[in-house]
Design a protein around this motif. Structure first.
Motif, PDB file in Angstrom:
ATOM      1  N   MET A   1       0.983  -1.056   0.079  1.00  0.00           N
ATOM      2  CA  MET A   1       0.041   0.076  -0.019  1.00  0.00           C
ATOM      3  C   MET A   1       1.042   1.277   0.041  1.00  0.00           C
ATOM      4  O   MET A   1       1.870   1.307   0.503  1.00  0.00           O
ATOM      5  CB  MET A   1      -0.993  -0.118   1.047  1.00  0.00           C
ATOM      6  N   SER A   2       0.543   2.314  -0.787  1.00  0.00           N
ATOM      7  CA  SER A   2       1.019   3.485  -0.804  1.00  0.00           C
ATOM      8  C   SER A   2       0.785   4.319   0.412  1.00  0.00           C
ATOM      9  O   SER A   2      -0.332   4.445   0.809  1.00  0.00           O
ATOM     10  CB  SER A   2       0.975   4.184  -2.121  1.00  0.00           C
ATOM     11  N   ASP A   3       1.763   5.047   0.990  1.00  0.00           N
ATOM     12  CA  ASP A   3       1.458   6.049   1.906  1.00  0.00           C
ATOM     13  C   ASP A   3       2.196   7.542   1.650  1.00  0.00           C
ATOM     14  O   ASP A   3       2.627   8.206   2.333  1.00  0.00           O
ATOM     15  CB  ASP A   3       1.918   5.537   3.339  1.00  0.00           C
ATOM     16  N   GLY A   4       2.106   7.726   0.212  1.00  0.00           N
ATOM     17  CA  GLY A   4       3.075   8.619  -0.308  1.00  0.00           C
ATOM     18  C   GLY A   4       4.242   8.214  -0.812  1.00  0.00           C
ATOM     19  O   GLY A   4       4.385   7.397  -1.203  1.00  0.00           O
ATOM     20  N   THR A   6       7.304   7.546  -3.332  1.00  0.00           N
ATOM     21  CA  THR A   6       7.522   7.221  -4.701  1.00  0.00           C
ATOM     22  C   THR A   6       6.461   6.315  -5.218  1.00  0.00           C
ATOM     23  O   THR A   6       6.110   6.417  -6.466  1.00  0.00           O
ATOM     24  CB  THR A   6       8.759   6.231  -5.040  1.00  0.00           C
ATOM     25  N   GLY A   7       5.903   5.548  -4.486  1.00  0.00           N
ATOM     26  CA  GLY A   7       4.503   4.849  -4.899  1.00  0.00           C
ATOM     27  C   GLY A   7       3.309   5.702  -5.239  1.00  0.00           C
ATOM     28  O   GLY A   7       2.921   5.477  -6.447  1.00  0.00           O
ATOM     29  N   ARG A   8       3.370   6.850  -4.483  1.00  0.00           N
ATOM     30  CA  ARG A   8       2.135   7.881  -5.042  1.00  0.00           C
ATOM     31  C   ARG A   8       2.712   8.714  -6.262  1.00  0.00           C
ATOM     32  O   ARG A   8       1.859   9.050  -7.033  1.00  0.00           O
ATOM     33  CB  ARG A   8       1.956   8.920  -3.910  1.00  0.00           C
ATOM     34  N   ALA A   9       4.122   9.003  -6.361  1.00  0.00           N
ATOM     35  CA  ALA A   9       4.485   9.611  -7.336  1.00  0.00           C
ATOM     36  C   ALA A   9       4.414   9.017  -8.682  1.00  0.00           C
ATOM     37  O   ALA A   9       4.126   9.296  -9.701  1.00  0.00           O
ATOM     38  CB  ALA A   9       6.073   9.900  -7.225  1.00  0.00           C
ATOM     39  N   ALA A  72      10.803   0.659  -9.641  1.00  0.00           N
ATOM     40  CA  ALA A  72      11.720  -0.115  -8.659  1.00  0.00           C
ATOM     41  C   ALA A  72      11.958   0.635  -7.310  1.00  0.00           C
ATOM     42  O   ALA A  72      11.934   0.009  -6.354  1.00  0.00           O
ATOM     43  CB  ALA A  72      12.891  -0.188  -9.669  1.00  0.00           C
ATOM     44  N   ARG A  73      11.916   2.156  -7.315  1.00  0.00           N
ATOM     45  CA  ARG A  73      12.256   2.799  -6.312  1.00  0.00           C
ATOM     46  C   ARG A  73      11.180   2.622  -5.055  1.00  0.00           C
ATOM     47  O   ARG A  73      10.936   2.340  -3.769  1.00  0.00           O
ATOM     48  CB  ARG A  73      12.290   4.087  -6.458  1.00  0.00           C
ATOM     49  N   ALA A  74       9.860   2.569  -5.668  1.00  0.00           N
ATOM     50  CA  ALA A  74       8.581   2.242  -4.929  1.00  0.00           C
ATOM     51  C   ALA A  74       8.485   0.964  -4.223  1.00  0.00           C
ATOM     52  O   ALA A  74       8.180   0.683  -2.987  1.00  0.00           O
ATOM     53  CB  ALA A  74       7.012   2.275  -5.777  1.00  0.00           C
ATOM     54  N   TRP A  75       9.000  -0.089  -5.094  1.00  0.00           N
ATOM     55  CA  TRP A  75       9.122  -1.595  -4.621  1.00  0.00           C
ATOM     56  C   TRP A  75      10.039  -1.556  -3.552  1.00  0.00           C
ATOM     57  O   TRP A  75       9.822  -2.363  -2.448  1.00  0.00           O
ATOM     58  CB  TRP A  75       9.643  -2.589  -5.799  1.00  0.00           C
ATOM     59  N   GLN A  76      11.042  -1.058  -3.484  1.00  0.00           N
ATOM     60  CA  GLN A  76      12.140  -1.132  -2.628  1.00  0.00           C
ATOM     61  C   GLN A  76      11.738  -0.361  -1.280  1.00  0.00           C
ATOM     62  O   GLN A  76      11.838  -0.735  -0.151  1.00  0.00           O
ATOM     63  CB  GLN A  76      13.418  -0.176  -2.994  1.00  0.00           C
ATOM     64  N   GLU A  77      10.971   1.016  -1.561  1.00  0.00           N
ATOM     65  CA  GLU A  77      10.386   1.666  -0.187  1.00  0.00           C
ATOM     66  C   GLU A  77       9.400   0.628   0.453  1.00  0.00           C
ATOM     67  O   GLU A  77       9.349   0.357   1.532  1.00  0.00           O
ATOM     68  CB  GLU A  77       9.740   2.876  -0.589  1.00  0.00           C
ATOM     69  N   ARG A  78       8.557  -0.127  -0.313  1.00  0.00           N
ATOM     70  CA  ARG A  78       7.492  -1.066   0.306  1.00  0.00           C
ATOM     71  C   ARG A  78       8.233  -2.028   0.890  1.00  0.00           C
ATOM     72  O   ARG A  78       8.053  -2.462   2.203  1.00  0.00           O
ATOM     73  CB  ARG A  78       6.961  -1.657  -0.947  1.00  0.00           C
ATOM     74  N   ARG A  79       9.575  -2.818   0.616  1.00  0.00           N
ATOM     75  CA  ARG A  79      10.180  -3.732   1.343  1.00  0.00           C
ATOM     76  C   ARG A  79      10.800  -3.284   2.503  1.00  0.00           C
ATOM     77  O   ARG A  79      10.743  -3.792   3.664  1.00  0.00           O
ATOM     78  CB  ARG A  79      11.494  -4.236   0.502  1.00  0.00           C
ATOM     79  N   THR A  80      11.302  -1.743   2.328  1.00  0.00           N
ATOM     80  CA  THR A  80      11.767  -1.277   3.797  1.00  0.00           C
ATOM     81  C   THR A  80      10.753  -1.149   4.812  1.00  0.00           C
ATOM     82  O   THR A  80      11.134  -1.378   5.933  1.00  0.00           O
ATOM     83  CB  THR A  80      12.466   0.208   3.487  1.00  0.00           C
ATOM     84  N   ARG A  81       9.560  -0.745   4.360  1.00  0.00           N
ATOM     85  CA  ARG A  81       8.349  -0.309   5.482  1.00  0.00           C
ATOM     86  C   ARG A  81       8.207  -1.804   5.943  1.00  0.00           C
ATOM     87  O   ARG A  81       7.739  -1.988   7.168  1.00  0.00           O
ATOM     88  CB  ARG A  81       7.178   0.025   4.615  1.00  0.00           C
TER      89      ARG A  81
END
Length: 429
Positions: A1-4, A6-9, A72-81
Motif C-alpha cells: 500500500m502507498s503512503d505517499g 515514490t508509490g504515489r509519485a 523499482a524505487r516504490a518496490w524498494q520503499e515497500r520492502r523497507t517498510r
C-alpha cells in the motif's frame, strides 16, 4: 500500500502521461492487453504495480524508462517498510470501505510476506532431527554411566548439552521440536542439579532443580518429575532438614512412578530414621524392597538394585544403632558393588563401606582396626570420585569413635588423613 513517496509519485505519473495522450483507462488497457481494473489500481497508488504492467505502460506511453525507475524505487520503499517495526502514532482508524479495500488489495500480500519471513526464522532456528536424536542419545548414555563416570568428566558433556537445548528453547520452534526440547531441558538441568549436589554446591543444586522442575511440569514426564523431588529431598536431608525432606517425598506420593518408587521409599526411610521414627523407617524400607528390582537406568534418578537395597538397609540400621542389622546388610552391599555391573555406583559403594565402618564401632566389642581399614579404602576411592555425601559420612564415622579410640595411633592417622584429603578446612568433626 502507498503512503505517499515514490508509490504515489508513480501513480500520479501514470495518470498524467495517460491524460497527456488523451487515452481513457479502458482504451489504454485494451492497447497493452491488461484489464481496466489493473490500470485503475495502478493509478490509485494503493499498491506497487507489477513489472509486466509497468513495462507495457512505459512503452505505450513513451516514458523512456521513467515508469520502470519509479516502480523499482516504490518496490524498494515497500520492502523497507515491511521490515521496519510499525510506529503506533502513524496508524489511523480506517472506515469500513477502506478496510474492505485493504483486504482486497495488498494487506494479505503483506501479511503473507511476514508469514514467510517468520517461517524462515523458525526453520532456521529449528534443531535438525539428527541433533535432537543425538541429544536424546546423550541423555540416555548419561543415565547409564552417571554413577561410574567421575563428575569432572561428566560435567562438560552435561553442560554442553544443556546449553544447546536452552539456546534452542529461546527461539521459535515447531510444536514437535519444542516438546522434545522441553523434556531434554528438564533432564539436562536435573543432571546439572545432581552434579552440583554431589559436589556440595547446594545453592546451584537448588537453582538447577527449580529450572528442571519448570521444564518437567511442562513436559509431564513422571520419571523426571519424581527424580527432581528426590533431588530436592536429598538436598534437604544432607542439609539436616529431615522433616522438609519427608514433606517433599510425601507430597509426591500420588505422582510417584514404579521406576523410582523404591528410591523414594528408601529416601523416606532414612529421613524417618534421622527423626527417630523406627517403625516408620522400617515400613518405608519394606516398601523399598517391594518396589526394587533390576531396571535399565533411565534419564533421572538411579534404580535401587539389590546392592543398593542392602546399602540403604545397612545405613538406616546404623542410624538406629542396630549393629546386628548393619552386620547383616553392609557386607552384602559391599559384595554386591564389587561386581561393578550396570547397576554399580561408586558413591553408594563408598557409603556401604562407611556404614560397615560404623557397624564395626557399635556394640560392646568394637573393631576399631576394621573401621579404620574401611575408612581408608573410602578415602582412596574418594580421590577418584569426590562426592559431598561421602565426605559428610566420613565426618559421621569420625564422630562414631569414642574419645579413648581417638587417642590410638590408627584412629589419629585416619582422622588426620580425612581432614587433609576429604573434609573442608576448619571441619572439627
Amino acid at each position: 500500500m502507498s503512503d505517499g513517496g515514490t508509490g504515489r509519485a508513480l501513480a500520479d505519473r501514470i495518470r498524467a502521461l495517460r491524460l497527456a495522450t488523451g487515452y481513457s483507462q479502458e482504451r489504454l488497457a485494451s492497447m497493452i492487453g491488461f484489464k481496466r481494473a489493473y490500470l485503475s489500481q495502478a493509478e490509485s497508488g494503493r499498491d506497487v504495480p507489477s513489472e509486466n504492467l509497468i513495462d507495457a505502460l512505459d512503452e505505450a506511453l513513451d516514458a523512456g524508462g521513467e515508469l520502470r525507475t519509479l516502480r523499482a524505487r516504490a518496490w524498494q520503499e515497500r520492502r523497507t517498510r515491511r521490515t521496519s517495526p510499525p510506529n503506533p502514532r502513524t496508524v489511523r482508524t480506517e472506515d469500513a470501505t477502506d478496510r474492505r479495500q485493504i483486504l482486497q488489495t495488498s494487506a494479505l500480500v503483506a501479511a503473507s510476506d511476514v508469514a514467510a519471513d517468520l517461517f524462515h526464522r523458525i526453520t532456521a532456528a529449528e534443531p535438525d532431527q539428527l541433533t535432537l536424536d543425538e541429544l536424546e542419545a546423550d541423555v540416555d548414555e548419561i543415565a547409564l554411566t552417571y554413577t561410574t563416570v567421575p563428575h569432572a568428566a561428566a560435567a562438560p558433556r552435561i553442560i554442553n548439552g544443556w546449553q544447546q537445548v536452552e539456546t534452542a528453547l529461546d527461539r521459535r520452534t515447531s510444536a514437535s521440536a519444542h516438546v522434545r526440547l522441553t523434556l531434554l531441558g528438564g533432564q539436562f538441568a536435573y543432571y546439572l542439579g545432581r552434579l552440583s549436589f554431589n559436589t556440595g554446591d547446594m545453592r546451584s543444586a537448588r537453582r538447577f532443580a527449580a529450572l528442571a522442575e519448570h521444564h518437567a511440569g511442562e513436559a509431564g514426564e513422571p520419571v523426571l518429575c519424581a527424580s527432581i523431588v528426590a533431588l530436592r529431598a536429598g538436598i534437604d536431608y544432607w542439609s539436616g532438614r529431615y522433616r522438609s525432606a519427608l514433606d517433599h517425598l510425601q507430597a509426591c506420593e500420588h505422582a510417584s512412578h514404579p521406576y523410582i518408587a523404591a528410591r523414594m521409599s528408601a529416601y523416606e526411610a532414612r529421613a524417618w530414621a534421622m527423626l527417630g521414627a523406627r517403625q516408620a523407617a522400617i515400613n518405608a524400607l519394606n516398601r523399598m524392597d517391594a518396589a526394587a528390582g533390576p531396571l535399565r537406568p533411565l534419564p533421572g534418578d538411579t534404580p535401587v538394585s539389590e546392592a543398593a537395597a542392602a546399602m540403604f538397609r545397612a545405613g538406616i540400621a546404623a542410624q538406629l544403632g542396630d549393629r546386628a542389622e548393619v552386620t547383616r546388610w553392609a557386607p552384602l552391599a559391599v559384595a554386591g558393588y564389587s561386581k561393578t555391573g550396570p547397576d554399580y555406583s561408586a558413591e553408594e559403594e563408598m557409603h556401604a563401606r562407611l556404614t560397615l565402618a560404623i557397624g564395626h564401632l557399635l556394640g560392646s566389642q568394637p573393631d576399631v582396626d576394621g573401621a579404620v581399614a574401611e575408612g581408608m579404602t573410602v578415602l582412596d576411592g574418594l580421590e577418584r570420585s569426590p562426592t559431598h555425601t561421602v565426605r559428610s559420612k566420613l565426618g559421621r564415622v569420625i564422630g562414631a569413635f569414642t574419645p579413648a579410640q581417638h587417642s590410638t595411633p590408627a584412629v589419629r592417622e585416619f582422622v588426620d588423613a580425612v581432614h587433609l584429603r576429604a573434609l573442608p578446612a576448619g571441619t572439627g568433626r
